[in-house]
Motif scaffolding. Structure first.
Motif, short mmCIF file in Angstrom:
data_model
loop_
_atom_site.label_atom_id
_atom_site.label_comp_id
_atom_site.label_asym_id
_atom_site.label_seq_id
_atom_site.Cartn_x
_atom_site.Cartn_y
_atom_site.Cartn_z
N LEU A 90 -4.96 -27.10 -17.58
CA LEU A 90 -6.29 -26.58 -17.84
C LEU A 90 -6.75 -27.02 -19.23
CD1 LEU A 90 -6.09 -22.93 -16.47
CD2 LEU A 90 -6.46 -25.07 -15.23
N GLU A 91 -8.07 -27.15 -19.38
CA GLU A 91 -8.61 -27.58 -20.66
C GLU A 91 -8.15 -26.65 -21.79
OE1 GLU A 91 -12.95 -28.50 -22.77
OE2 GLU A 91 -12.84 -27.93 -20.65
N GLY A 92 -7.65 -27.24 -22.83
CA GLY A 92 -7.13 -26.47 -23.95
C GLY A 92 -5.63 -26.23 -23.88
N GLU A 93 -5.02 -26.54 -22.71
CA GLU A 93 -3.57 -26.41 -22.54
C GLU A 93 -3.06 -25.07 -23.05
OE1 GLU A 93 -1.59 -29.82 -24.17
OE2 GLU A 93 -2.35 -31.15 -22.62
N TRP A 94 -3.56 -24.00 -22.44
CA TRP A 94 -3.26 -22.66 -22.95
C TRP A 94 -2.55 -21.75 -21.95
CZ3 TRP A 94 -5.48 -18.53 -20.32
CH2 TRP A 94 -6.48 -18.87 -19.39
N LEU A 95 -2.54 -22.14 -20.66
CA LEU A 95 -1.99 -21.26 -19.62
C LEU A 95 -0.67 -21.79 -19.10
CD1 LEU A 95 -2.44 -18.70 -17.92
CD2 LEU A 95 -3.61 -20.15 -16.22
N TYR A 96 0.36 -20.91 -19.10
CA TYR A 96 1.69 -21.27 -18.64
C TYR A 96 2.11 -20.33 -17.50
CZ TYR A 96 2.09 -23.80 -23.10
OH TYR A 96 1.91 -24.67 -24.15
N ALA A 97 3.10 -20.77 -16.72
CA ALA A 97 3.64 -19.91 -15.65
C ALA A 97 5.14 -20.13 -15.58
CB ALA A 97 2.99 -20.22 -14.31
N THR A 98 5.90 -19.04 -15.56
CA THR A 98 7.36 -19.12 -15.51
C THR A 98 7.91 -18.22 -14.42
OG1 THR A 98 7.49 -17.41 -17.22
CG2 THR A 98 7.62 -19.70 -17.95
N GLY A 99 9.06 -18.60 -13.87
CA GLY A 99 9.72 -17.78 -12.86
C GLY A 99 9.19 -18.03 -11.45
N ASP A 100 9.41 -17.07 -10.58
CA ASP A 100 9.05 -17.21 -9.17
C ASP A 100 7.62 -17.70 -8.98
OD1 ASP A 100 11.53 -16.17 -8.60
OD2 ASP A 100 10.80 -14.60 -7.26
N VAL A 101 6.71 -17.24 -9.84
CA VAL A 101 5.29 -17.46 -9.62
C VAL A 101 4.92 -18.95 -9.60
CG1 VAL A 101 4.50 -17.40 -12.02
CG2 VAL A 101 3.03 -16.46 -10.22
N ASN A 102 5.77 -19.81 -10.17
CA ASN A 102 5.45 -21.25 -10.13
C ASN A 102 6.15 -21.98 -8.99
OD1 ASN A 102 8.09 -21.92 -11.03
ND2 ASN A 102 7.47 -21.90 -13.17
N HIS A 103 6.99 -21.27 -8.25
CA HIS A 103 7.59 -21.79 -7.00
C HIS A 103 8.53 -22.97 -7.22
CE1 HIS A 103 7.25 -22.72 -2.48
NE2 HIS A 103 7.68 -21.48 -2.60
N ARG A 104 9.00 -23.15 -8.46
CA ARG A 104 9.93 -24.25 -8.71
C ARG A 104 11.34 -23.90 -8.24
NH1 ARG A 104 8.05 -27.72 -13.52
NH2 ARG A 104 10.23 -27.87 -14.12
N ALA A 105 11.78 -22.70 -8.52
CA ALA A 105 13.10 -22.23 -8.08
C ALA A 105 13.08 -20.71 -8.16
CB ALA A 105 14.21 -22.80 -8.96
N LEU A 106 13.11 -20.04 -7.02
CA LEU A 106 12.94 -18.59 -6.99
C LEU A 106 14.28 -17.89 -7.22
CD1 LEU A 106 10.33 -19.70 -5.64
CD2 LEU A 106 10.27 -17.60 -4.32
N LEU A 107 14.79 -18.03 -8.44
CA LEU A 107 16.06 -17.44 -8.83
C LEU A 107 15.94 -16.94 -10.26
CD1 LEU A 107 18.28 -20.34 -7.46
CD2 LEU A 107 18.32 -18.00 -6.58
N THR A 108 16.50 -15.77 -10.53
CA THR A 108 16.36 -15.18 -11.86
C THR A 108 16.89 -16.09 -12.95
OG1 THR A 108 16.47 -12.94 -10.97
CG2 THR A 108 16.99 -13.21 -13.29
N HIS A 109 18.05 -16.67 -12.75
CA HIS A 109 18.63 -17.49 -13.82
C HIS A 109 17.79 -18.73 -14.08
CE1 HIS A 109 20.76 -18.28 -9.98
NE2 HIS A 109 20.69 -19.55 -10.32
N GLN A 110 17.18 -19.29 -13.04
CA GLN A 110 16.31 -20.45 -13.26
C GLN A 110 15.01 -20.03 -13.95
OE1 GLN A 110 18.96 -23.16 -12.19
NE2 GLN A 110 16.90 -23.74 -12.74
N GLY A 111 14.51 -18.84 -13.60
CA GLY A 111 13.31 -18.33 -14.26
C GLY A 111 13.54 -18.09 -15.73
#
Length: 482
Positions: free
Chosen positions: A305-326
């Motif tokens: 997004l413009e300004g590079e200000w919004l991040y997402a970590t953990g399950d919500v980004n669907h990369r790996a739905l595991l606590t240790h990976q989050g």
């Protein structure tokens, strides 16, 4: 009331806590927003309570597999004691201890539900209706996790089924327990409830643990069957009905009616993004938040997004739905936010610590069934699909001296998936009692891309189950031939 912080983190589960802590350590001011319990899903409704429910059964079964100890096991599991111990793990769903940690770490805790009102701007509504306005100078991080998916089955929603939350927090054990699903949550909770005395029935459209190596799901299915669990594999629920005497699931294939006192649905997860006001910042509510490797959220054009200000970590980004990976992502994101806030470089940071890449292919995971399933990296099927030239090496763990000491008649399998071009491991799977403790060595080998020629010099202790590493190498052959 309006407040301004360097960083705002939405979601105070294990992942959000780590983002906030890392950012504070980087010299930033942080507000951590939570609508429920500080500590989140893992602490109160997932990782910790589920493992507490499983542990008594594991210990009793392990004792029964060793002659001499087996004779000492003369009673049944004390279900009330198991539930009391589980309650202690969740602090009776009281988060005061975790609140103390947050405050002690120098993080500002804001209780309430957060909604975006603009770029770097949030409105937080507390339980008493009080509204706070928060503004971030540098970044907002979404760490809201995921929630259980309820499939579109006629009558299911009206039947008030359990999700993993109800199953891990139940204060009594139903006599009859039906599980819809065949993944990790379904298999773990079917195991737990079977060991605690429920008559369990599992209904799954496919094989158990279908994303693992086939022998893993087969071993778990055999074990569940030995516990008395009734398995309906390859069966799809056609309808669900809540009756005065329980819940009835009718299957699509043959119209079988499965009766239970309670029904658990464990068929997948959805992102907790539907009520955050994401449309305000140009994103689609209810969707997963795609990110780059610095955990910046990507828009529909595939760019931050413009300004590079919004991040997402953990399950919500669907990369790996595991606590240790989050939590791994959280550490990277916290560092990256702090670095960018100070104008420091990100990509060339020491050891690449500001970039998350280990959740692409080298993801470790343990399924705490009996036997346990521990895996990291690619399965043989996934490696072939990715175009790798591979060789699969299997070894029966029970043939290792340490396994025979550990358990009488130890049964388990180890599989290594070898990249034949580079002579490194692409993936490793262990199935058997207590194999979870072998997993980190496999993770180091896969993530580190350790050549097989070097693994020969990593000598396992004798007699331990870890000697299976030597047997896998011997089976592969020093020159690549058996």
């Amino acid at each position: 009331m309006s407040q301004e912080f360097d960083v705002i983190v939405i979601g105070a589960g294990a992942v959000g806590e780590n983002v906030a802590d890392r950012a504070v350590q980087g010299g930033l001011t942080v507000a951590l927003v939570e609508a429920e319990l500080v500590g989140g899903e893992c602490s109160y409704w997932a990782c910790m309570p589920s493992k507490a429910l499983l542990r008594a059964g594991e210990v009793v079964h392990a004792a029964k597999t060793v002659d001499g100890a087996a004779q000492a096991v003369t009673g049944d599991i004390d279900v009330a004691a198991v539930l009391k111990r589980r309650n202690s793990f969740t602090s009776d769903w009281n988060d005061s201890g975790q609140v103390d940690w947050v405050r002690g770490a120098g993080i500002d805790l804001v209780r309430g539900h957060a909604v975006f009102t603009g770029v770097k701007e949030l409105s937080v509504t507390a339980g008493d209706g009080t509204v706070s306005k928060l503004t971030a100078r540098h970044a907002v991080v979404v760490s809201t996790g995921s929630t259980a998916l309820l499939p579109d089955i006629p009558g299911l929603a009206e039947a008030a089924p359990w999700t993993s939350r109800e199953a891990t927090s139940a204060q009594s054990i139903p006599e009859r327990f039906t599980v819809i699903g065949g993944g990790v949550v379904a298999c773990e909770l079917a195991t737990a409830y079977a060991t605690l005395g429920s008559r369990v029935t599992v209904v799954s459209r496919g094989a158990l643990l279908a994303n693992q190596e086939p022998f893993a799901g087969e071993a778990v299915a055999e074990s569940l069957g030995a516990m008395g669990v009734e398995l309906h594999l390859g069966a799809s629920p056609a309808s669900v009905e809540r009756r005065p005497d329980g819940v009835v699931v009718t299957t699509l294939d043959d119209g079988t009616a499965i009766e239970g006192d309670e029904l658990l649905v464990a068929t997948g997860r959805l992102p907790r993004t539907g009520d955050l006001g994401l449309e305000t910042v140009g994103l689609e509510p209810g969707e997963w938040l795609r990110t780059d490797d610095t955990l910046l959220v990507l828009g529909s054009d595939g760019k931050p997004l413009e300004g590079e200000w919004l991040y997402a970590t953990g399950d919500v980004n669907h990369r790996a739905l595991l606590t240790h990976q989050g939590k791994y992502q959280a550490r990277a994101a916290g560092d990256v936010v702090a670095a960018r806030a100070k104008g420091e470089p990100v990509d060339d940071a020491p050891w690449g610590r500001h970039v998350a890449t280990a959740d692409h292919q080298s993801v470790p995971q343990v399924t705490f069934t009996d036997p346990q399933v521990a895996s990291v990296g690619l399965t043989a099927a996934a490696a072939e699909k990715a175009g790798h030239s591979i060789r699969v090496v299997d070894y029966e763990i029970g043939n290792v001296a340490g396994a025979s000491v550990h358990t009488d008649g130890y049964q388990g399998t180890a599989r290594a998936v070898v990249d034949e071009e580079r002579k490194v491991l692409l993936g490793v799977t262990f199935v058997g009692p207590d194999v979870q403790e072998l997993l980190h060595s496999a993770t180091v080998a896969v993530v580190g891309e350790v050549p097989l020629s070097r693994l020969w010099h990593a000598v396992p202790s004798y007699p331990t189950i870890s000697e299976v590493w030597l047997r896998l190498l011997e089976t592969y052959g020093r020159d690549g031939s058996a």
